[in-house]
Design a protein around this motif. Sequence first.
Motif, short mmCIF file in Angstrom:
data_model
loop_
_atom_site.label_atom_id
_atom_site.label_comp_id
_atom_site.label_asym_id
_atom_site.label_seq_id
_atom_site.Cartn_x
_atom_site.Cartn_y
_atom_site.Cartn_z
N GLY A 1 -45.39 2.21 22.63
CA GLY A 1 -45.26 3.66 22.48
C GLY A 1 -44.05 4.21 23.21
O GLY A 1 -43.27 4.99 22.66
N GLY A 2 -43.87 3.77 24.46
CA GLY A 2 -42.74 4.25 25.26
C GLY A 2 -41.41 3.78 24.69
O GLY A 2 -40.42 4.52 24.70
N GLU A 3 -41.39 2.53 24.19
CA GLU A 3 -40.15 1.98 23.63
C GLU A 3 -39.74 2.74 22.36
O GLU A 3 -38.56 3.00 22.13
CB GLU A 3 -40.32 0.48 23.35
CG GLU A 3 -40.36 -0.36 24.62
CD GLU A 3 -40.98 -1.73 24.44
OE1 GLU A 3 -41.02 -2.49 25.44
OE2 GLU A 3 -41.44 -2.06 23.32
N VAL A 4 -40.73 3.11 21.54
CA VAL A 4 -40.44 3.89 20.33
C VAL A 4 -39.79 5.21 20.71
O VAL A 4 -38.78 5.62 20.12
CB VAL A 4 -41.75 4.14 19.53
CG1 VAL A 4 -41.51 5.22 18.47
CG2 VAL A 4 -42.25 2.87 18.88
N LYS A 5 -40.35 5.88 21.71
CA LYS A 5 -39.83 7.19 22.10
C LYS A 5 -38.43 7.05 22.71
O LYS A 5 -37.55 7.89 22.47
CB LYS A 5 -40.78 7.86 23.11
CG LYS A 5 -42.10 8.28 22.50
CD LYS A 5 -41.89 9.29 21.38
CE LYS A 5 -43.16 10.08 21.07
NZ LYS A 5 -42.99 11.02 19.98
N ARG A 6 -38.21 5.99 23.48
CA ARG A 6 -36.87 5.78 24.06
C ARG A 6 -35.86 5.44 22.97
O ARG A 6 -34.71 5.85 23.04
CB ARG A 6 -36.93 4.68 25.13
CG ARG A 6 -37.50 5.20 26.45
CD ARG A 6 -37.41 4.19 27.56
NE ARG A 6 -38.53 3.28 27.56
CZ ARG A 6 -38.44 1.95 27.59
NH1 ARG A 6 -37.25 1.36 27.64
NH2 ARG A 6 -39.52 1.21 27.59
N SER A 7 -36.32 4.72 21.94
CA SER A 7 -35.42 4.39 20.83
C SER A 7 -35.03 5.66 20.07
O SER A 7 -33.89 5.81 19.62
CB SER A 7 -36.08 3.32 19.95
OG SER A 7 -36.02 3.64 18.58
N GLU A 8 -35.95 6.62 19.95
CA GLU A 8 -35.63 7.91 19.32
C GLU A 8 -34.55 8.64 20.12
O GLU A 8 -33.62 9.23 19.55
CB GLU A 8 -36.89 8.80 19.25
CG GLU A 8 -37.87 8.40 18.18
CD GLU A 8 -37.33 8.68 16.78
OE1 GLU A 8 -36.97 7.71 16.10
OE2 GLU A 8 -37.24 9.85 16.39
N MET A 9 -34.71 8.61 21.45
CA MET A 9 -33.72 9.28 22.32
C MET A 9 -32.34 8.64 22.16
O MET A 9 -31.32 9.32 22.12
CB MET A 9 -34.15 9.18 23.79
CG MET A 9 -35.33 10.01 24.15
SD MET A 9 -35.03 11.74 23.75
CE MET A 9 -36.56 12.12 22.98
N LEU A 10 -32.34 7.31 22.08
CA LEU A 10 -31.07 6.59 21.94
C LEU A 10 -30.39 6.96 20.63
O LEU A 10 -29.16 7.18 20.58
CB LEU A 10 -31.34 5.08 22.01
CG LEU A 10 -30.12 4.16 21.94
CD1 LEU A 10 -29.07 4.54 22.98
CD2 LEU A 10 -30.55 2.70 22.13
N GLN A 11 -31.17 7.08 19.54
CA GLN A 11 -30.59 7.49 18.25
C GLN A 11 -29.96 8.87 18.35
O GLN A 11 -28.88 9.13 17.81
CB GLN A 11 -31.67 7.48 17.16
CG GLN A 11 -32.16 6.08 16.80
CD GLN A 11 -33.47 6.14 16.04
OE1 GLN A 11 -33.61 6.87 15.07
NE2 GLN A 11 -34.46 5.38 16.50
N LEU A 12 -30.64 9.78 19.08
CA LEU A 12 -30.09 11.13 19.24
C LEU A 12 -28.84 11.11 20.10
O LEU A 12 -27.86 11.81 19.83
CB LEU A 12 -31.14 12.06 19.86
CG LEU A 12 -32.16 12.66 18.90
CD1 LEU A 12 -33.13 13.55 19.66
CD2 LEU A 12 -31.47 13.47 17.80
#
Length: 252
Positions: free
Chosen positions: A132-143
């Motif tokens: 869950g945390g990795e998914v959210k961090r990956s979203e931040m990285l895309q942004l």
Amino acid sequence: MLRIEDLHVEVGGRPILKGVDLHIKPGETHVLFGPNGSGKSTLLGAIMGFKRYRITGGRIVFKGEDITNLSVHERARLGIGVAFQRPPVLRGVSLGDLLRVTGNGRKDIDELALPLHLETFLERDVNYGFSGGEVKRSEMLQLLAQSPDLVLLDEPESGVDLENIATIGEAINQLLWKDGIRGQHCSRREFKEGRQKAGLIITHTGYILDYVPADLGHVLFDGRLSCSGLNPRELLGCIQKVGYADCLHCLQ
Ligand code: ADP
Ligand code: MG
Ligand code: MG
């Protein structure tokens, strides 16, 4: 930066938003509260232009341009970016490949990935087997790679542990600040100049407010924004005390 006027949106043939008005100026970060199913994600989806969210009335103006009928792609190019509540898994697309697209070929992807502890994830399929945390961090990285002027975040801290919330908070601040200047380390003038971007953050718990300075809060209730334009922390306190429907009474 963003002006929404009397916005009406239908999802699956059902009216969800029934006259939303919202004005976000450059440098402002707004917070959106509201019960489950009230249409918070719908509002972000409509701003981003996803087809599922059918705009039946009103308009959306971004940087002075009416974007109500533009495609997702055109809106992204104008400088709007979104991090999803539940991002999809993309089999066969590596995170690094996706970042080279969203980042328009920028060369500092590895640097951006470091503080998010995602440097070893770039070869992996997007979100496949991520926690869950990795998914959210990956979203931040895309942004971060896209670096939009208007940052839309759908529950960035949901399903994320306390340590990861701090990391995500750092990433959000980096997104909202020109050149990643941080509020606590700069003068008043630098503060004003650094804050040219704008954000709209959906949060249930308000935990993210411990890490990200926000200016104004709103409650989405019954298809409209109520208790609009108040201090987000005060608003959160009121919601906790009397609930979404009665927050206005609490504040008077
Ligand atoms: P929130 O983010 O505030 O929890 P949403 O914007 O996700 O609420 O959903 C608003 C309403 O629209 C909910 O009742 C939800 O079930 C409904 N909805 C969302 N997506 C669809 C869809 N694809 N088809 C039909 N109804 C939908
Ligand atoms: Mg939602
Ligand atoms: Mg994404």
